[in-house]
Design a protein around this motif. Structure first.
Motif, PDB file in Angstrom:
ATOM      1  N   ALA A 321     -47.742 -33.701  -6.881  1.00 45.91           N
ATOM      2  CA  ALA A 321     -47.486 -32.364  -6.391  1.00 45.91           C
ATOM      3  C   ALA A 321     -49.166 -31.307  -6.731  1.00 45.91           C
ATOM      4  O   ALA A 321     -49.802 -31.811  -7.671  1.00 45.91           O
ATOM      5  N   THR A 322     -49.509 -30.530  -6.123  1.00 50.33           N
ATOM      6  CA  THR A 322     -50.674 -29.549  -5.833  1.00 50.33           C
ATOM      7  C   THR A 322     -50.283 -28.071  -6.193  1.00 50.33           C
ATOM      8  O   THR A 322     -49.439 -27.800  -5.447  1.00 50.33           O
ATOM      9  N   MET A 323     -51.175 -27.342  -7.053  1.00 54.24           N
ATOM     10  CA  MET A 323     -51.316 -25.993  -7.342  1.00 54.24           C
ATOM     11  C   MET A 323     -53.049 -25.892  -7.005  1.00 54.24           C
ATOM     12  O   MET A 323     -53.858 -26.607  -7.524  1.00 54.24           O
ATOM     13  N   ILE A 324     -53.008 -24.458  -6.184  1.00 50.75           N
ATOM     14  CA  ILE A 324     -54.321 -24.347  -6.153  1.00 50.75           C
ATOM     15  C   ILE A 324     -54.046 -22.552  -6.934  1.00 50.75           C
ATOM     16  O   ILE A 324     -53.244 -22.030  -6.634  1.00 50.75           O
ATOM     17  N   ALA A 325     -54.951 -22.422  -7.845  1.00 49.98           N
ATOM     18  CA  ALA A 325     -55.551 -21.267  -8.431  1.00 49.98           C
ATOM     19  C   ALA A 325     -56.369 -20.528  -7.909  1.00 49.98           C
ATOM     20  O   ALA A 325     -57.609 -20.896  -8.767  1.00 49.98           O
ATOM     21  N   ILE A 326     -56.608 -19.528  -7.321  1.00 49.08           N
ATOM     22  CA  ILE A 326     -57.832 -18.766  -6.996  1.00 49.08           C
ATOM     23  C   ILE A 326     -58.316 -17.631  -7.484  1.00 49.08           C
ATOM     24  O   ILE A 326     -57.106 -16.346  -6.930  1.00 49.08           O
ATOM     25  N   ASN A 327     -59.203 -17.136  -8.670  1.00 51.45           N
ATOM     26  CA  ASN A 327     -59.312 -15.504  -8.658  1.00 51.45           C
ATOM     27  C   ASN A 327     -59.830 -14.756  -8.459  1.00 51.45           C
ATOM     28  O   ASN A 327     -61.319 -15.755  -8.136  1.00 51.45           O
ATOM     29  N   SER A 346     -56.868 -32.842   3.593  1.00 50.78           N
ATOM     30  CA  SER A 346     -56.689 -34.106   2.876  1.00 50.78           C
ATOM     31  C   SER A 346     -55.366 -33.491   2.207  1.00 50.78           C
ATOM     32  O   SER A 346     -54.816 -34.525   1.948  1.00 50.78           O
ATOM     33  N   LEU A 347     -54.737 -32.449   1.759  1.00 53.52           N
ATOM     34  CA  LEU A 347     -53.963 -32.202   1.888  1.00 53.52           C
ATOM     35  C   LEU A 347     -52.641 -31.725   2.519  1.00 53.52           C
ATOM     36  O   LEU A 347     -51.456 -31.270   2.310  1.00 53.52           O
ATOM     37  N   GLY A 348     -53.275 -32.465   4.042  1.00 54.33           N
ATOM     38  CA  GLY A 348     -52.089 -32.205   4.951  1.00 54.33           C
ATOM     39  C   GLY A 348     -51.054 -32.830   4.780  1.00 54.33           C
ATOM     40  O   GLY A 348     -50.427 -32.213   4.821  1.00 54.33           O
ATOM     41  N   LEU A 349     -50.701 -33.766   4.133  1.00 49.71           N
ATOM     42  CA  LEU A 349     -50.077 -35.185   4.261  1.00 49.71           C
ATOM     43  C   LEU A 349     -48.898 -34.480   3.040  1.00 49.71           C
ATOM     44  O   LEU A 349     -47.304 -34.552   3.432  1.00 49.71           O
ATOM     45  N   ALA A 350     -49.313 -34.064   2.447  1.00 47.59           N
ATOM     46  CA  ALA A 350     -49.290 -33.894   0.876  1.00 47.59           C
ATOM     47  C   ALA A 350     -48.463 -32.630   0.933  1.00 47.59           C
ATOM     48  O   ALA A 350     -47.681 -32.428   0.238  1.00 47.59           O
ATOM     49  N   GLY A 351     -49.376 -31.987   1.048  1.00 42.28           N
ATOM     50  CA  GLY A 351     -48.886 -30.126   1.662  1.00 42.28           C
ATOM     51  C   GLY A 351     -49.280 -29.780   0.098  1.00 42.28           C
ATOM     52  O   GLY A 351     -49.985 -30.148  -1.084  1.00 42.28           O
ATOM     53  N   VAL A 352     -49.061 -28.051  -0.599  1.00 41.20           N
ATOM     54  CA  VAL A 352     -49.624 -27.103  -1.396  1.00 41.20           C
ATOM     55  C   VAL A 352     -48.032 -27.046  -1.983  1.00 41.20           C
ATOM     56  O   VAL A 352     -47.593 -26.592  -1.665  1.00 41.20           O
ATOM     57  N   ASP A 353     -48.049 -27.359  -3.251  1.00 40.20           N
ATOM     58  CA  ASP A 353     -46.635 -26.877  -4.275  1.00 40.20           C
ATOM     59  C   ASP A 353     -46.562 -25.644  -4.194  1.00 40.20           C
ATOM     60  O   ASP A 353     -45.013 -24.610  -4.133  1.00 40.20           O
ATOM     61  N   MET A 354     -47.864 -24.851  -4.666  1.00 45.62           N
ATOM     62  CA  MET A 354     -47.493 -22.945  -5.125  1.00 45.62           C
ATOM     63  C   MET A 354     -49.523 -22.789  -5.136  1.00 45.62           C
ATOM     64  O   MET A 354     -50.189 -24.006  -5.551  1.00 45.62           O
ATOM     65  N   VAL A 355     -49.129 -22.117  -4.380  1.00 49.58           N
ATOM     66  CA  VAL A 355     -50.387 -21.402  -4.469  1.00 49.58           C
ATOM     67  C   VAL A 355     -51.036 -20.452  -5.475  1.00 49.58           C
ATOM     68  O   VAL A 355     -49.889 -19.073  -5.376  1.00 49.58           O
ATOM     69  N   SER A 356     -51.218 -19.336  -6.192  1.00 54.03           N
ATOM     70  CA  SER A 356     -51.557 -18.224  -6.824  1.00 54.03           C
ATOM     71  C   SER A 356     -52.405 -18.421  -7.357  1.00 54.03           C
ATOM     72  O   SER A 356     -53.775 -18.227  -6.963  1.00 54.03           O
ATOM     73  N   GLY A 357     -53.019 -16.797  -8.269  1.00 49.15           N
ATOM     74  CA  GLY A 357     -54.351 -16.291  -8.900  1.00 49.15           C
ATOM     75  C   GLY A 357     -53.985 -14.759  -7.513  1.00 49.15           C
ATOM     76  O   GLY A 357     -53.345 -14.601  -6.630  1.00 49.15           O
ATOM     77  N   VAL A 358     -55.323 -14.116  -7.648  1.00 53.95           N
ATOM     78  CA  VAL A 358     -55.558 -12.525  -7.411  1.00 53.95           C
ATOM     79  C   VAL A 358     -55.515 -12.819  -6.011  1.00 53.95           C
ATOM     80  O   VAL A 358     -54.939 -11.993  -5.074  1.00 53.95           O
ATOM     81  N   ARG A 359     -56.099 -13.486  -5.399  1.00 52.76           N
ATOM     82  CA  ARG A 359     -56.405 -14.340  -4.270  1.00 52.76           C
ATOM     83  C   ARG A 359     -56.005 -15.404  -3.377  1.00 52.76           C
ATOM     84  O   ARG A 359     -56.110 -16.161  -2.755  1.00 52.76           O
ATOM     85  N   ALA A 360     -54.272 -14.958  -3.837  1.00 47.93           N
ATOM     86  CA  ALA A 360     -53.619 -16.238  -3.642  1.00 47.93           C
ATOM     87  C   ALA A 360     -53.189 -16.388  -2.083  1.00 47.93           C
ATOM     88  O   ALA A 360     -53.122 -17.358  -1.240  1.00 47.93           O
ATOM     89  N   TYR A 361     -53.091 -15.089  -1.669  1.00 50.06           N
ATOM     90  CA  TYR A 361     -52.832 -15.225  -0.177  1.00 50.06           C
ATOM     91  C   TYR A 361     -53.642 -15.561   0.973  1.00 50.06           C
ATOM     92  O   TYR A 361     -53.814 -15.942   1.432  1.00 50.06           O
ATOM     93  N   ASP A 362     -54.933 -14.998   0.244  1.00 45.60           N
ATOM     94  CA  ASP A 362     -56.471 -15.681   1.207  1.00 45.60           C
ATOM     95  C   ASP A 362     -56.252 -16.875   1.370  1.00 45.60           C
ATOM     96  O   ASP A 362     -56.506 -17.715   2.406  1.00 45.60           O
ATOM     97  N   MET A 363     -55.721 -17.477   0.008  1.00 45.97           N
ATOM     98  CA  MET A 363     -56.098 -19.343  -0.289  1.00 45.97           C
ATOM     99  C   MET A 363     -54.783 -19.469   0.704  1.00 45.97           C
ATOM    100  O   MET A 363     -55.256 -20.474   1.428  1.00 45.97           O
ATOM    101  N   ALA A 364     -53.337 -19.360   0.865  1.00 43.63           N
ATOM    102  CA  ALA A 364     -52.919 -19.496   1.505  1.00 43.63           C
ATOM    103  C   ALA A 364     -52.575 -19.666   2.924  1.00 43.63           C
ATOM    104  O   ALA A 364     -52.738 -20.482   3.422  1.00 43.63           O
ATOM    105  N   LEU A 365     -53.208 -18.312   3.148  1.00 39.39           N
ATOM    106  CA  LEU A 365     -53.704 -18.248   4.819  1.00 39.39           C
ATOM    107  C   LEU A 365     -54.476 -19.286   4.946  1.00 39.39           C
ATOM    108  O   LEU A 365     -54.782 -20.286   6.489  1.00 39.39           O
ATOM    109  N   ARG A 366     -55.628 -19.863   4.367  1.00 38.68           N
ATOM    110  CA  ARG A 366     -56.772 -20.423   4.888  1.00 38.68           C
ATOM    111  C   ARG A 366     -55.901 -22.016   5.167  1.00 38.68           C
ATOM    112  O   ARG A 366     -56.839 -22.879   5.404  1.00 38.68           O
TER     113      ARG A 366
END
Length: 423
Positions: A321-327, A346-366
């Motif tokens: 399970a993957t989480m990405i947190a970007i500040n 490389s995350l395409g098949l598994a997906g990302v379970d949670m994106v967080s941090g100040v720039r979470a929405y920038d990361m989610a868009l990317r």
């Protein structure tokens, strides 16, 4: 004045620790009231002072050099907190010096931010320095990449003994022209591994990238297979199983070996050197593995395109399970446009379970642009971590995070599992 400044600094350090304050505050205080404190404390150590700088890998490489030298019987002072400004070094010294400001150590091995290293070497000329790489990282702090190179050149120019350089980074290797050739040692890669560790120009696909270096290297990383690596030293190949995870950490091991050899010279105990290397654990947040609810949770620090790319390459997303947190706080760098230079396929098949941090929405868009499924977005890291752990119960977990996000995640994790305490 110096006994007074040491006593004041130690008092501030004690109060700061009791209140849970920042580790660098006592150093800032003592720098203000006694600018000569560091110079006095670090001058005259039997094996001198090693400065380690560059864009990526400073914390892990510093930890490796420290443990390699300790394995050779040396007493080593270092700034273990990872606070790589001069005030962080001063704060660490306050914990180790006596009330007269005297340090009991054979050698100091210090991780320093490129710009702060320039200030430090004016106060304390190092006997050795290790310059790792020059990558586009936090350009809003240091300006263009060539400016970062010039900062490293100034560190090398102040070094009184050996300058250890990455021969695979053309900007770093080029620093050799600014110092006497007799004072240069290189670490490098076998040609078969060059594509795994692109330099900044190669990463960006620039035309006219210099050919692979043929400079003679003191230590060459010959082969990598998972956590096992083979190093060529003095014409002899040595294989070692490492506790470090990630290909980037294994290349850092070559840098650490070259630096330890430069410090020790003919006195080096080669078998002990590799035995020490095999026992080095990851530095906090750098491929660190914890246990939460009976399953592993890995923390992977990311702070620029190269680091994120190598992190994704080193850790297979399958089964995790993957989480990405970007500040985007100062210590992270304010310009997050570099996220668009990272390939997230490389995350395409598994997906990302949670994106967080100040720039979470920038990361989610990317991630959306690379067709990576994002299951949840929560800007508050505390709430995000709680939801992530709950939603992925029973699964191994991995969190990619920028520096301040990593500190926040580690703080929250310390409430539910054992996390290394850095003093």
């Amino acid at each position: 004045m110096f006994p007074f400044s040491v006593l004041v600094g130690k008092a501030v350090r004690r109060i700061s620790r009791l209140r849970g304050g920042g580790s660098a505050l006592p150093g800032l205080v003592v720098e203000k009231i006694d600018p000569g404190f560091m110079g006095r404390a670090l001058t005259g150590l039997p094996h001198g002072v090693v400065v380690i700088s560059g864009t990526n890998g400073k914390t892990t490489t510093t930890k490796m050099v420290v443990e390699l030298l300790q394995g050779q019987g040396l007493t080593v002072f270092t700034n273990r907190t990872g606070s790589n400004f001069t005030r962080g070094v001063a704060a660490a010294l306050l914990g180790d010096v006596n009330w007269r400001g005297r340090l009991k150590a054979d050698i100091a091995v210090l991780e320093l931010d490129e710009a702060h290293a320039v200030h430090f070497v004016k106060l304390v000329p190092p006997t050795h320095c290790l310059l790792l790489n020059v990558l586009r990282d936090q350009l809003d702090r240091f300006g263009e990449i060539d400016q970062t190179t010039r900062l490293l050149e100034r560190i090398a120019a102040k070094t009184t003994g050996t300058v250890v350089l990455n021969r695979e980074d053309p900007r770093v290797a080029g620093i050799a022209s600014t110092v006497p050739a007799a004072n240069i040692a290189y670490f490098g890669l076998d040609s078969s591994l060059r594509s795994t560790f692109p330099n900044d120009d190669e990463l960006r696909g620039d035309i006219g990238v210099p050919p692979p270096s043929s400079l003679p290297a003191d230590v060459i990383l010959e082969h990598v297979d998972g956590n096992s690596a083979s190093f060529l030293v003095d014409g002899e190949l040595t294989s070692v199983d490492l506790r470090l995870r990630g290909v980037y950490n294994i290349f850092n091991a070559a840098a650490a070996l070259a630096t330890a050899r430069a410090v020790l010279g003919d006195a080096v105990n080669r078998p002990a050197l590799f035995a020490s290397l095999a026992t080095v654990e990851p530095a906090f947040g750098r491929g660190e593995s914890l246990v939460v609810d009976g399953t592993p949770l890995e923390l992977v620090l990311v702070k620029n395109p190269s680091g994120f790319r190598l992190g994704l390459k080193s850790f297979d997303a399958t089964g995790y399970a993957t989480m990405i947190a970007i500040n985007d706080n100062y210590a992270d760098g304010r310009d997050m446009s570099w996220l668009w230079d990272v390939d997230f396929d490389s995350l395409g098949l598994a997906g990302v379970d949670m994106v967080s941090g100040v720039r979470a929405y920038d990361m989610a868009l990317r991630l959306k642009y690379d067709d990576v499924d994002v299951r949840a977005v929560e800007t508050d890291t505390t709430a995000a971590l709680k939801a992530f752990i709950s939603a992925t119960h029973g699964q191994p977990k991995r969190i990619f995070c920028t520096y301040t996000a990593m500190l926040a995640v580690r703080r929250d994790l310390s409430k539910i599992t054992t996390v290394e305490v850095v003093s």
